[in-house]
Design a protein around this motif. Sequence first.
Motif, PDB file in Angstrom:
ATOM      1  N   LEU A 114      35.593  41.596 -11.204  1.00  0.00           N
ATOM      2  CA  LEU A 114      35.472  43.188 -10.984  1.00  0.00           C
ATOM      3  C   LEU A 114      34.921  43.741 -12.036  1.00  0.00           C
ATOM      4  O   LEU A 114      34.245  44.902 -11.966  1.00  0.00           O
ATOM      5  N   TRP A 142      36.180  46.356   0.150  1.00  0.00           N
ATOM      6  CA  TRP A 142      35.714  46.533  -1.030  1.00  0.00           C
ATOM      7  C   TRP A 142      34.302  47.238  -0.891  1.00  0.00           C
ATOM      8  O   TRP A 142      33.974  48.173  -1.649  1.00  0.00           O
ATOM      9  N   THR A 167      39.082  40.977   3.497  1.00  0.00           N
ATOM     10  CA  THR A 167      39.115  42.349   2.861  1.00  0.00           C
ATOM     11  C   THR A 167      37.536  42.572   2.295  1.00  0.00           C
ATOM     12  O   THR A 167      37.646  43.719   1.563  1.00  0.00           O
ATOM     13  N   ASP A 196      39.823  37.234  -1.363  1.00  0.00           N
ATOM     14  CA  ASP A 196      38.844  38.113  -0.712  1.00  0.00           C
ATOM     15  C   ASP A 196      38.082  37.286  -0.001  1.00  0.00           C
ATOM     16  O   ASP A 196      37.236  36.654  -0.650  1.00  0.00           O
ATOM     17  N   THR A 206      40.496  49.062  -6.959  1.00  0.00           N
ATOM     18  CA  THR A 206      41.554  48.262  -6.595  1.00  0.00           C
ATOM     19  C   THR A 206      42.469  49.227  -5.828  1.00  0.00           C
ATOM     20  O   THR A 206      42.963  49.040  -4.597  1.00  0.00           O
ATOM     21  N   SER A 226      40.243  39.597  -7.884  1.00  0.00           N
ATOM     22  CA  SER A 226      40.886  40.780  -7.776  1.00  0.00           C
ATOM     23  C   SER A 226      41.922  40.716  -8.987  1.00  0.00           C
ATOM     24  O   SER A 226      42.579  39.879  -9.449  1.00  0.00           O
ATOM     25  N   GLN A 265      43.823  48.606  -1.973  1.00  0.00           N
ATOM     26  CA  GLN A 265      45.212  48.917  -1.724  1.00  0.00           C
ATOM     27  C   GLN A 265      45.635  49.866  -0.716  1.00  0.00           C
ATOM     28  O   GLN A 265      46.417  49.356   0.194  1.00  0.00           O
ATOM     29  N   ALA A 310      44.820  35.684 -11.433  1.00  0.00           N
ATOM     30  CA  ALA A 310      44.102  36.765 -11.050  1.00  0.00           C
ATOM     31  C   ALA A 310      42.971  37.096 -12.311  1.00  0.00           C
ATOM     32  O   ALA A 310      43.048  36.667 -13.249  1.00  0.00           O
ATOM     33  N   THR A 319      42.100  34.239  -7.618  1.00  0.00           N
ATOM     34  CA  THR A 319      41.268  35.269  -7.090  1.00  0.00           C
ATOM     35  C   THR A 319      40.673  36.131  -8.429  1.00  0.00           C
ATOM     36  O   THR A 319      41.379  36.371  -9.460  1.00  0.00           O
ATOM     37  N   MET A 373      46.950  43.793  -7.068  1.00  0.00           N
ATOM     38  CA  MET A 373      46.344  43.462  -5.808  1.00  0.00           C
ATOM     39  C   MET A 373      46.751  42.327  -5.242  1.00  0.00           C
ATOM     40  O   MET A 373      47.289  42.068  -3.912  1.00  0.00           O
TER      41      MET A 373
END
Length: 224
Positions: free
Chosen positions: A40, A12, A8, A2, A64, A102, A68, A124, A100, A106
């Motif tokens: 997150l 968010w 993105t 991101d 999320t 995220s 998405q 992730a 990431t 995702m």
Amino acid sequence: MDGTLVDTEPYWMRAETELVASYGGVWTHDDCMLLVGSGLWNSASILQARGVDMDADAIVQWLTDRVQEQLAEHGIPWRPGSRELLAELKTAGIPTALVTMSVKRMALQIAELIDFAAFDLIIAGDMVANSKPHPEPYLTAAAALGVDPEHCIAIEDSAPGITSAVAAGTIAVAVPHQIDLPESAEYTRWSTLDGRTLEHVSALYRARLAEIELDLTPTRTLQP
């Protein structure tokens, strides 16, 4: 991912604003900036403090899902030069990892929307115990690739991300997006990935190899 690979962050921000508003709160652009690059679950605790009456896991799932949905509707908003550089690296056979904060589902969605097999592995936010700025995400990725972190190049757009990359010992490259990142001796700063090629990445690696060679060169002392 991101802000570095895909833009993105506006998705968010929209999701965060909608969630806080659903509980009667106000979420400003400055508030959004607080969460850029954060894990997150760290973001969830901040949203709880702003009145979102949900447990952390539920907040992460809601955000999320909402992002998405926007990805499915609008597709991948590539950052300038990111797809081109990634494709060139893959054509050259250079192993790549997506690191990431995220969640994995995702990250997989993003990877599956790319029109070539972009990544050898994904690390992730829900796959590590410590999120960025901790070095664990990048250390985990390097170990999974089977290489020493000092032989990896990490490209990041946020303060938590670049801190994680530097702490892991990678060759860190800062490409600021939503928040400016200052010049630093700890990393290379590029204003954009647009126009950056395999040769630019290789030059950074050659410079690191030269540093390693100097560190391994024994100091010569004059004998009386």
